[in-house]
Design a protein around this motif. Structure first.
Motif, mmCIF file in Angstrom:
data_model
loop_
_atom_site.group_PDB
_atom_site.id
_atom_site.type_symbol
_atom_site.label_atom_id
_atom_site.label_comp_id
_atom_site.label_asym_id
_atom_site.label_seq_id
_atom_site.Cartn_x
_atom_site.Cartn_y
_atom_site.Cartn_z
ATOM 1 N N MET A 22 0.825 -1.264 -0.238
ATOM 2 C CA MET A 22 -0.647 0.218 0.299
ATOM 3 C C MET A 22 1.143 1.300 -0.516
ATOM 4 N N SER A 23 1.863 1.400 -0.546
ATOM 5 C CA SER A 23 2.569 2.000 -0.342
ATOM 6 C C SER A 23 2.239 3.868 -1.384
ATOM 7 N N ASN A 24 2.528 4.661 -1.159
ATOM 8 C CA ASN A 24 1.963 5.754 -1.176
ATOM 9 C C ASN A 24 -0.198 5.704 -1.218
ATOM 10 N N LEU A 25 -0.162 4.658 -0.478
ATOM 11 C CA LEU A 25 -1.908 5.310 -0.239
ATOM 12 C C LEU A 25 -2.735 5.998 0.116
ATOM 13 N N VAL A 26 -3.388 6.681 -0.684
ATOM 14 C CA VAL A 26 -4.415 7.682 0.509
ATOM 15 C C VAL A 26 -5.811 7.404 0.072
ATOM 16 N N ILE A 27 -6.008 7.679 1.343
ATOM 17 C CA ILE A 27 -7.639 7.287 1.926
ATOM 18 C C ILE A 27 -8.404 8.684 2.011
ATOM 19 N N ALA A 28 -9.157 9.085 1.171
ATOM 20 C CA ALA A 28 -9.926 9.720 1.534
ATOM 21 C C ALA A 28 -11.935 10.479 1.866
ATOM 22 N N ILE A 29 -11.956 10.321 3.126
ATOM 23 C CA ILE A 29 -13.220 10.418 3.791
ATOM 24 C C ILE A 29 -14.026 11.497 3.563
ATOM 25 N N ASP A 30 -14.917 11.419 2.702
ATOM 26 C CA ASP A 30 -15.861 12.888 3.050
ATOM 27 C C ASP A 30 -17.429 12.689 3.033
ATOM 28 N N ASN A 45 -7.967 12.210 -6.995
ATOM 29 C CA ASN A 45 -6.660 10.817 -7.374
ATOM 30 C C ASN A 45 -6.685 9.920 -6.402
ATOM 31 N N ALA A 46 -7.310 9.986 -4.885
ATOM 32 C CA ALA A 46 -7.148 9.264 -3.878
ATOM 33 C C ALA A 46 -7.240 7.459 -3.922
ATOM 34 N N GLN A 47 -6.832 6.613 -3.839
ATOM 35 C CA GLN A 47 -6.769 5.186 -4.452
ATOM 36 C C GLN A 47 -8.048 4.785 -3.779
ATOM 37 N N VAL A 48 -8.517 5.726 -2.976
ATOM 38 C CA VAL A 48 -10.249 5.275 -1.732
ATOM 39 C C VAL A 48 -10.455 6.280 -1.360
ATOM 40 N N LYS A 49 -12.219 6.314 -1.859
ATOM 41 C CA LYS A 49 -12.141 7.474 -1.805
ATOM 42 C C LYS A 49 -14.285 7.144 -1.127
ATOM 43 N N VAL A 50 -14.288 7.561 0.290
ATOM 44 C CA VAL A 50 -15.237 6.996 1.036
ATOM 45 C C VAL A 50 -16.234 8.501 1.446
ATOM 46 N N PHE A 51 -17.921 8.169 1.086
ATOM 47 C CA PHE A 51 -18.255 9.229 1.506
ATOM 48 C C PHE A 51 -19.617 8.990 2.752
#
Length: 223
Positions: free
Chosen positions: A1-9, A137-143
């Motif tokens: 999971m190198s450089n993983l970005v998880i964005a939670i909105d 461009n986050a790999q994981v985007k959650v609302f």
């Protein structure tokens, strides 16, 4: 999971901060609370005597404002070197933060800083425009979302646990007003990104929400 970005909105009281901190800790990522940056600037604005509509002046002030995070839970927040971790968590400062966040000059200065942090990767961030503006461009985007009643109940219990004297009906009205302001502002309105996973949290525990997001992270690593 190198450089993983998880964005939670998601809207106020949906559990973004609690979930994001857990996900960051369990996956070994840093944690960025974008809302805390707006709250810190809001506190400084209130102290300086600014009004919610003074967006241009507050944005200008933000350019020379130092906001940093420490480590721990709750995560320490430093405003120009002062620990304001508890001071920024009152309903009044939350309202001011929501109001000033509608102004482009304020969003511009804080969004630039947040994007710079995210560019380094290995971070979980939460806020009201993280999936659409800060980390599109986050790999994981959650609302994350929940009913107004449930979100009010959670925030009410959180504030009562801190010794705050709050009225449930008044708090519910404040959250509803914030929802409207956040979703109708001209600059970066709150919305569900086209490629975000929507999670309704009314009937889910924190553990269950965290597990779902970790599963999404694991899936993204195989794509």
């Amino acid at each position: 999971m190198s450089n993983l970005v998880i964005a939670i909105d998601g809207p106020a009281g949906a559990g973004k901060s609690t979930v994001a901190k857990r996900v960051a800790r369990e996956l070994g990522l840093s944690f960025l609370d974008t809302g805390a940056m707006y709250r810190a600037l809001a506190l400084k604005a209130v102290r300086a005597g600014f009004q919610p509509n003074d967006g241009e002046l507050i944005g200008k002030m933000g350019e020379s404002t130092d906001i940093r995070f420490g480590t721990g839970d709750p995560q320490p927040v430093y405003l120009d070197g002062e620990d304001v971790t508890s001071l920024i968590r009152t309903p009044e400062i939350g309202e001011m933060a929501s109001a000033i966040s509608a102004h482009t000059p304020v969003r511009r200065v804080l969004a630039t800083r947040q994007q710079h942090i995210v560019a380094g990767g290995n971070v979980t961030l939460e806020g009201r425009d993280t999936t659409t503006v800060i980390a599109p461009n986050a790999q994981v985007k959650v609302f994350l979302t929940a009913s107004l009643e449930e979100r009010t109940r959670r925030r009410y219990e959180e504030l009562k646990a801190k010794g705050e004297n709050v009225d449930f009906a008044q708090l519910k009205e404040m959250i509803a007003e914030r929802d409207h302001r956040d979703s109708t502002r001209i600059d970066s309105p709150l919305r569900v990104a086209d490629d975000a996973t929507r999670i309704e949290t009314d009937d889910l525990s924190v553990d269950e929400v965290v597990a779902q997001i970790k599963a999404l992270a694991a899936q993204s690593a195989t794509i």
